[in-house]
Design an enzyme around this catalytic site. Structure first.
Site, PDB file in Angstrom:
ATOM      1  CG  ASP A  95      -1.839  -1.134   1.310  1.00 10.47           C
ATOM      2  OD1 ASP A  95      -2.161  -1.676   0.239  1.00 10.47           O
ATOM      3  OD2 ASP A  95      -2.244  -1.497   2.432  1.00 10.47           O
TER       4      ASP A  95
HETATM    5  N1  URA Z   1      -1.104  -5.952   3.851  1.00 16.49           N
HETATM    6  C1  URA Z   1      -1.637  -4.708   3.861  1.00 16.49           C
HETATM    7  O1  URA Z   1      -2.673  -4.478   4.438  1.00 16.49           O
HETATM    8  N2  URA Z   1      -0.942  -3.747   3.228  1.00 16.49           N
HETATM    9  C2  URA Z   1       0.228  -3.936   2.599  1.00 16.49           C
HETATM   10  O2  URA Z   1       0.794  -2.994   2.049  1.00 16.49           O
HETATM   11  C3  URA Z   1       0.758  -5.230   2.594  1.00 16.49           C
HETATM   12  C4  URA Z   1       0.077  -6.219   3.224  1.00 16.49           C
END
Ligand code: URA
Length: 230
Positions: free
Chosen positions: A101
């Site tokens: 993310d």
């Molecule tokens: N899980 C998440 O919620 N976000 C990420 O960036 C990676 C794994």
């Protein structure tokens, strides 16, 4: 391989351009001027154009310490992408093996090897991803059991694959998962009745984030790191 094919594979030059260079005497094989594009060359020979050695393009593998604010995509209209931070020849052929993310930091693997990418990202290959998770509320002992049983995420038919947790302190855990569902860690923590404050990926399979890499920096993977994914 034919000399002209070898050079056009290794560079952005067309076969016609390569032929012109050879005709002009600008190409050498082991310091001898090449005579024709049809000459056969092997990987252990040194091919040079105007004295600069070229190398046959093989697959490329990098790790990046992804900073917050950067998206794990090849193109984005609003934010910088991880690939904007990579300065390599034929950058457009690189792909991200396991996205993070925008606000998640840490280990990002980048390659132009589609098969290797698949091994990293497929839940079937059981390639573990380890995250350092900061929690809003204190960790609870019952998380262990729930994670091992597989968390049921809202909107998903199937439970998550079993996950494991290592408690660092009241508000910090390390979580190991083998899938990469959308916002998976955040959704898992929400379904445990808690929230993620910050998320940082430490490891993918046998590849750990290099502590020497500053946020935004990247380096090629070693042969060992590449081979550890299988
Ligand atoms: N899980 C998440 O919620 N976000 C990420 O960036 C990676 C794994």
């Amino acid at each position: 391989m034919r000399l002209d094919k070898y050079i056009s594979n290794a560079t952005d030059l067309s076969r016609t351009d390569v032929k012109k260079l050879i005709k002009s005497g600008l190409v050498s094989i082991d310091d001898e001027t090449a005579k024709s594009g049809s000459q056969k060359v092997t990987d252990d020979q040194e091919i040079a154009i105007e004295g600069s050695t070229i190398q046959l393009m093989t697959s490329r593998y990098f790790m990046m310490n992804k900073p917050a604010g950067v998206v794990s995509a090849t193109k984005d209209h609003t934010n910088p992408t991880a690939l904007d931070l990579i300065y390599e020849h034929r950058n457009d052929q690189l792909q991200i093996a396991g996205r993070l993310d925008i606000d998640t930091t840490g280990l990002l693997l980048i390659t132009d090897d589609g098969q290797w990418n698949h091994i990293v990202t497929s839940p079937r290959t059981d390639c573990k991803k380890i995250y350092a998770v900061e929690l809003e509320n204190a960790v609870s002992e019952d998380y262990h059991k729930k994670l091992e049983a597989g968390i049921a995420l809202e909107g998903e038919k199937r439970r998550c694959l079993p996950a494991t947790m290592q408690v660092i302190d009241d508000h910090h855990i390390q979580l190991s998962i083998s899938e990469g569902k959308y916002h998976q860690v955040k959704r898992m923590i929400t379904s445990l009745g808690n929230e993620v404050v910050s998320l940082h990926r430490l490891q993918i399979g046998g590849i750990a984030l290099d502590p020497e890499l500053e946020p935004g920096d990247y380096r090629p993977l070693t042969e060992e790191e590449i081979a550890s994914i299988q």
